[in-house]
Structure formats: C-alpha cells, structure tokens
Design a protein around this motif. Structure first.
Motif, PDB file in Angstrom:
ATOM      1  N   ASP A 295       0.812  -1.226   0.000  1.00 61.05           N
ATOM      2  CA  ASP A 295       0.000   0.000   0.000  1.00 61.05           C
ATOM      3  C   ASP A 295       0.845   1.275   0.000  1.00 61.05           C
ATOM      4  O   ASP A 295       0.434   2.287  -0.569  1.00 61.05           O
ATOM      5  N   TYR A 296       2.009   1.244   0.639  1.00 60.86           N
ATOM      6  CA  TYR A 296       2.840   2.453   0.670  1.00 60.86           C
ATOM      7  C   TYR A 296       3.825   2.482  -0.500  1.00 60.86           C
ATOM      8  O   TYR A 296       3.917   3.469  -1.229  1.00 60.86           O
ATOM      9  N   LEU A 297       4.550   1.367  -0.694  1.00 61.96           N
ATOM     10  CA  LEU A 297       5.508   1.322  -1.805  1.00 61.96           C
ATOM     11  C   LEU A 297       4.863   0.898  -3.120  1.00 61.96           C
ATOM     12  O   LEU A 297       5.522   0.930  -4.159  1.00 61.96           O
ATOM     13  N   GLN A 298       3.586   0.472  -3.057  1.00 65.25           N
ATOM     14  CA  GLN A 298       2.833   0.089  -4.259  1.00 65.25           C
ATOM     15  C   GLN A 298       3.494  -1.076  -5.008  1.00 65.25           C
ATOM     16  O   GLN A 298       3.523  -1.108  -6.237  1.00 65.25           O
ATOM     17  N   LEU A 299       3.987  -2.052  -4.265  1.00 68.93           N
ATOM     18  CA  LEU A 299       4.592  -3.230  -4.885  1.00 68.93           C
ATOM     19  C   LEU A 299       3.522  -4.271  -5.181  1.00 68.93           C
ATOM     20  O   LEU A 299       2.486  -4.334  -4.511  1.00 68.93           O
ATOM     21  N   SER A 300       3.758  -5.103  -6.154  1.00 69.68           N
ATOM     22  CA  SER A 300       2.826  -6.171  -6.500  1.00 69.68           C
ATOM     23  C   SER A 300       2.917  -7.290  -5.469  1.00 69.68           C
ATOM     24  O   SER A 300       3.892  -7.377  -4.710  1.00 69.68           O
ATOM     25  N   PRO A 301       1.903  -8.190  -5.405  1.00 71.03           N
ATOM     26  CA  PRO A 301       1.978  -9.325  -4.482  1.00 71.03           C
ATOM     27  C   PRO A 301       3.235 -10.168  -4.668  1.00 71.03           C
ATOM     28  O   PRO A 301       3.824 -10.625  -3.685  1.00 71.03           O
ATOM     29  N   ILE A 302       3.652 -10.383  -5.907  1.00 75.17           N
ATOM     30  CA  ILE A 302       4.839 -11.212  -6.142  1.00 75.17           C
ATOM     31  C   ILE A 302       6.101 -10.514  -5.636  1.00 75.17           C
ATOM     32  O   ILE A 302       6.959 -11.140  -4.996  1.00 75.17           O
ATOM     33  N   HIS A 303       6.234  -9.213  -5.899  1.00 77.07           N
ATOM     34  CA  HIS A 303       7.408  -8.497  -5.399  1.00 77.07           C
ATOM     35  C   HIS A 303       7.399  -8.429  -3.873  1.00 77.07           C
ATOM     36  O   HIS A 303       8.464  -8.464  -3.238  1.00 77.07           O
ATOM     37  N   THR A 304       6.221  -8.335  -3.278  1.00 75.89           N
ATOM     38  CA  THR A 304       6.122  -8.389  -1.818  1.00 75.89           C
ATOM     39  C   THR A 304       6.555  -9.755  -1.308  1.00 75.89           C
ATOM     40  O   THR A 304       7.311  -9.876  -0.337  1.00 75.89           O
ATOM     41  N   MET A 305       6.074 -10.812  -1.965  1.00 82.22           N
ATOM     42  CA  MET A 305       6.421 -12.174  -1.584  1.00 82.22           C
ATOM     43  C   MET A 305       7.932 -12.382  -1.636  1.00 82.22           C
ATOM     44  O   MET A 305       8.526 -12.974  -0.728  1.00 82.22           O
ATOM     45  N   LEU A 306       8.577 -11.880  -2.677  1.00 83.77           N
ATOM     46  CA  LEU A 306      10.022 -12.058  -2.809  1.00 83.77           C
ATOM     47  C   LEU A 306      10.770 -11.376  -1.661  1.00 83.77           C
ATOM     48  O   LEU A 306      11.801 -11.885  -1.188  1.00 83.77           O
ATOM     49  N   ARG A 307      10.275 -10.246  -1.189  1.00 78.88           N
ATOM     50  CA  ARG A 307      10.925  -9.549  -0.082  1.00 78.88           C
ATOM     51  C   ARG A 307      10.712 -10.255   1.252  1.00 78.88           C
ATOM     52  O   ARG A 307      11.511 -10.067   2.184  1.00 78.88           O
ATOM     53  N   MET A 308       9.651 -11.062   1.367  1.00 81.80           N
ATOM     54  CA  MET A 308       9.384 -11.789   2.602  1.00 81.80           C
ATOM     55  C   MET A 308      10.012 -13.181   2.603  1.00 81.80           C
ATOM     56  O   MET A 308      10.100 -13.832   3.643  1.00 81.80           O
ATOM     57  N   LEU A 309      10.458 -13.639   1.446  1.00 86.33           N
ATOM     58  CA  LEU A 309      10.925 -15.018   1.297  1.00 86.33           C
ATOM     59  C   LEU A 309      12.107 -15.384   2.193  1.00 86.33           C
ATOM     60  O   LEU A 309      12.172 -16.515   2.692  1.00 86.33           O
ATOM     61  N   PRO A 310      13.061 -14.474   2.466  1.00 85.40           N
ATOM     62  CA  PRO A 310      14.188 -14.864   3.332  1.00 85.40           C
ATOM     63  C   PRO A 310      13.759 -15.353   4.710  1.00 85.40           C
ATOM     64  O   PRO A 310      14.449 -16.181   5.318  1.00 85.40           O
ATOM     65  N   MET A 311      12.623 -14.875   5.219  1.00 83.86           N
ATOM     66  CA  MET A 311      12.208 -15.296   6.547  1.00 83.86           C
ATOM     67  C   MET A 311      11.842 -16.783   6.574  1.00 83.86           C
ATOM     68  O   MET A 311      11.981 -17.440   7.608  1.00 83.86           O
ATOM     69  N   GLN A 312      11.406 -17.332   5.447  1.00 84.95           N
ATOM     70  CA  GLN A 312      11.052 -18.747   5.432  1.00 84.95           C
ATOM     71  C   GLN A 312      12.305 -19.619   5.522  1.00 84.95           C
ATOM     72  O   GLN A 312      12.335 -20.592   6.283  1.00 84.95           O
ATOM     73  N   PHE A 313      13.329 -19.280   4.765  1.00 89.26           N
ATOM     74  CA  PHE A 313      14.580 -20.046   4.824  1.00 89.26           C
ATOM     75  C   PHE A 313      15.231 -19.886   6.204  1.00 89.26           C
ATOM     76  O   PHE A 313      15.780 -20.841   6.760  1.00 89.26           O
ATOM     77  N   SER A 314      15.156 -18.681   6.749  1.00 92.42           N
ATOM     78  CA  SER A 314      15.693 -18.446   8.083  1.00 92.42           C
ATOM     79  C   SER A 314      14.933 -19.272   9.116  1.00 92.42           C
ATOM     80  O   SER A 314      15.530 -19.819  10.053  1.00 92.42           O
TER      81      SER A 314
END
Length: 513
Positions: A295-314
């Motif tokens: 909502d603030y940076l206006q990123l797409s769901p996929i680009h948001t997902m990519l930014r959250m992905l490191p937490m899953q591997f961690s």
C-alpha cells in the motif's frame, strides 16, 4: 502446521487484492486475519480437552475435514461478511488439529532427543507453511484468473491432503487413562464465549469506536465470563482433589486445572505470557510490513512475496538449530535470544529509510523476524509437554496455542490503534482531516503510522525478552542430553500418571454406586 500457517500468510498477502475486489476499507482488512485467529484461539481449550478424552486422531481428522469444507466455501464467497464468517469456521478446524497434533507427538515420542527433533520438525512447519503461503499465495493472487480466491483453493487442497494422510499414517487412538472422562461443558461454554467476546472487542473496537455501547457491553460480558470460568474451574479442581469428595454428575473434572499455571514454580505461566507477547510482536510485524510494501511502496503481491521469502529459509534454519541445541542450551538463553531478534526486526522497520535499498532494512528484518516465533514455539511446546501429565498433553498444547492466537489478535488490535491515531494526528497537522487508516492520507502521515506500529512491535518483543530473562532463569535445558535423564523423567512421568489415576479412581469409587 504447514496448513495452519499457510492459511494465515496466503490470505495476508492477498488482502489488498481482496479489499479492492470486495470494496473492503483498509481499517477492516484485518478482519479476514483476525476472524481466523479468533475462532482458532477461542476453541483450542475445548478441542484440546476433547482430544485428550476421546481420541487425538479422531479430533485431528474432524478438524481436517472442517478445514477442507470451509476453505472450499471461502473460494466462492462474494462479500466481506461471508469472508469473515467462513474464516471463523475455518479457524475452528485449526483449533481441533493443532492441539491434537501436539498430543499425538508427545505420546509418540517420550522424553528424549527424538522428542526435541520431533517438536522442532513440527515447528518447522510454520516457516514452511509461511513460505508456501507467501510464494504460492503471491503468484496465485497476481497471475491466476481467480486472484485471491485461488489462495483458498490452495488451502482446500492442503487440508484435504492432511485429512487423507492423517487417516493413513496416524496410529489408532488409545483409551484415556482417566477414570472420570466426563466433559466440563459449562466451563467450555464460559471460556469459549468469554474469549470470543473479548477478542471480537479487540478486533472491532478501533473500527467502530471504543465508546460504542455494544463494544463496552460485550467487553464487560466477556470479562465476566472469563472470571466465572476461572472460579468454576477452581471449584471443580478442589472438589476433585478433596479426599471426601462424593461423586456428582454436576462436578465433572475441570476443563483446565487452574493449578497448571503454577507448575514449575510459576514458569508455566511465564512461558504462556512470553508466547502471547512474542506472537503479538511477530504477526503484527508481518501484517504491517506486507501493507507497507503493497500500500505504501505500491509493490505487486509477487514483489512483496520475494521480499518476505528470506524469513522462510531463516525459519527452517532456526528449527534445524533448535532440534540439536535444545538438549545443550538452557531454555532462558534460547527464548531471550529469539525474542530480542523478533523485536529487532520491528526496530529496523521503525527506523526504516524509504529511499534505502531493500538490503539495508528489509532483508535483515526478514531474516531475524522469525527467530522468536520458531525458538519460542519449539522450546515452549517441549517445555509445556514436559510439565503436563500424560493425559494433559493436548490440553497443555492447546493452552500454549491459545495464548499465541489471542496474542495475534491483541497485537493486531493494539498496533492498529497506534497506526490509526498517529495517521489521523499527522494528517490533521498537515491540513488533511481524515478518518484514521484512510488510504487517502498524506504519504508522510502513512509512513509515520507504519513506523509507530513497528515501535509497538519493538515493545512487545523486548518486553517478552525481559520476562524470559527474569522468570525462566533456573529452568535449565528442556531437551534430553543423556540417557539417564531420559529414563529418570520417564519414570517420574509414569509415577505422576499412576498417582493421578489412583486419586481419580478412589474418588469415583467412593461416591459412585
């Protein structure tokens, strides 16, 4: 566990698309998340007790069936109210599966190194489910014709797989060791109704106003129900413990023994509180970060997902570490380390520079955010399983899950209040009189609101670390580093079970025909 967390993360990443499609304002976008947490948290105690009494596999299969049916129904919902109601019913399925799963694991793996590995593997289902929910949820929301509806079709397939695998792989239920196997239905009604009302008020109070008459009334009634539940359970426990107790159909065994909170010199209660605060921090961090990106940076769901992905591997890495250090490192060190890192993830976003690269703030925050959730869950479930008697395993797991789920709703409610107040204040200062959480607020006011919500996350995380440092000292290692300790605790657990059965048997025989 994968299904439980995927149900939360896949819906979270689909919230902006769902809001646009169904015209749901941002201040009510928390409800599809909160409704799920509300029902899954409020019914955990009842289903945990039913699992201990009547069979953990039976309750697990019933919960999986519930998840399958209502996940499919959500894929066909066409309005906000239907989404919220069906999400509530979907959460009831989780309330049945999670505590029964903990009880199944606790009995399948007696105190040993393998129990630590088993519970850490179970805990690893959280980051795995989060990764699955974020990756597939983001892709399905953006690329499929069904957009956000596809996330519920995903949940339907995962739930159906659990149902089938549970039928095939889980051992048949063994009879309960308790002599008196009646259910405290009055206690179940009091605690479930009380929790539902209190959590509903937390979720809806900021939207309609805390002074609204029905909000005040429901809060008072909910608190009264919870107080009556504690008093009723305390009375039933005293009756059950009395050597002169006479059998009565009006005094079944308590749904939850209040004395369980004082076990391990009160550290059981401390662990419950830490779980509550840690989940208030972690899930609130996740909620506001995703809204910030979309909502603030206006990123797409996929680009948001990519930014959250490191937490899953961690997260997967954290659980692998936990499996092998649980029998070597004291509980207090594991929990303090994890909760400080989760609080620090909020600190990075509270101080975020929007012009900086993702690698400066977003990446390290994603990596460390899961430490508290994974370490506290893995260590916490082992600790409560160790403290609980064999016939209380599902109930103890349900208590821990209840505190984390209620913590989620509490955290979302408090951070939403903070966000709304700060956005409204700064918007007025900039000459824009708006309703709080209005997406037309000036960007500067929105950014201040996001930062304020993350400062609240910092408070939750660091306070839980402080409580752990104070109250978990002396617990020592909760895993089992050697065979002698394993055998000693096995004998102690068997002795506790035998004493409990003998006490219950004597009371039943002394008063029954």
């Amino acid at each position: 566990m994968v299904v439980n967390i995927a149900n939360a993360t896949s819906v979270s990443i689909a919230l902006p698309s769902m809001g646009k499609d169904l015209n749901i304002p941002e201040q009510r976008l928390q409800w599809p998340v909160s409704a799920y947490s509300l029902s899954s948290g409020c019914f955990l105690l009842l289903f945990g007790r039913l699992a201990d009494l009547y069979g953990r596999k039976k309750v697990f299969i019933m919960g999986s069936l519930f998840l399958t049916v209502f996940s499919l129904g959500l894929g066909f919902a066409n309005d906000e109210v239907t989404i919220d109601i069906l999400r509530g019913f979907q959460g009831i399925g989780t309330a049945a599966t999670i505590p029964s799963a903990i009880g199944i694991l606790a009995h399948a793996f007696p105190p040993s190194n393998m129990r630590s590995i088993a519970f850490s593997t179970f805990s690893a289902g959280a980051p795995t489910g989060a990764a699955l929910g974020l990756v597939l949820g983001g892709i399905l929301t953006q690329e499929s014709k069904q957009t956000w509806r596809a996330t519920f079709y995903l949940s339907t397939g995962l739930s159906a797989a659990c149902l089938i695998l549970g039928l095939l792989s889980i051992d048949p239920d063994l009879p309960s060791t308790e002599i008196d196997r009646r259910t405290d239905w009055l206690g179940a009604v009091l605690v479930t109704a009380g929790l539902v009302l209190v959590v509903f008020v937390l979720s809806d109070g900021e939207i309609v106003g805390w002074s609204t008459s029905y909000i005040v009334a429901l809060l008072v009634v909910g608190v009264v129900f919870l107080v009556l539940f504690v008093l009723w359970e305390r009375y039933l426990e005293r009756v059950q413990q009395s050597p002169h107790a006479v059998y009565s159909k009006w005094t079944p065994p308590p749904l939850m023994k209040p004395s369980i909170w004082s076990r391990a010199n009160g550290r059981f209660a401390a662990m419950m509180t830490i779980g509550f605060l840690n989940w208030s921090a972690f899930l609130s961090w996740l909620f506001w970060v995703q809204l910030y990106y979309q909502d603030y940076l206006q990123l797409s769901p996929i680009h948001t997902m990519l930014r959250m992905l490191p937490m899953q591997f961690s997260g997967i890495f954290c659980n692998l570490v936990a499996a092998f250090v649980m029998g070597r490192i004291s509980l207090v060190n594991i929990v303090v380390f994890g909760t400080i890192f989760t609080g620090s993830a909020g600190l990075l976003f509270a101080l975020i520079n929007t012009s900086s690269t993702y690698w400066a703030f977003g990446f390290p925050a994603a990596v460390i955010s899961v430490f508290g959730a994974d370490f506290v869950f893995a260590a916490g479930t082992i600790f409560v399983a160790k403290v609980a008697l064999p016939h209380e395993q599902s109930l103890a797991g349900a208590l821990f899950q209840t505190m984390t789920q209620i913590g989620t709703s509490f955290g979302l409610a408090i951070t939403t209040i903070v966000f709304d107040k700060i956005v409204a204040r700064d918007s007025l200062r900039l000459g824009h009189a708006i309703n709080a959480s209005d997406t037309t607020a000036p960007r500067a006011a929105q950014l201040t609101g996001y930062r304020a919500a993350q400062w609240t996350v910092v408070g939750f995380g660091f306070f839980s670390a402080l409580l752990a440092a104070i109250f978990l000292r002396g617990v020592g290692v909760v895993g089992h580093p050697n065979k002698d300790q394993h055998e000693t605790e096995d004998k102690e657990e068997e002795r506790n079970q035998r004493d409990a059965v003998e006490r219950n048997g004597e009371k039943s025989l002394s008063g029954s025909p």
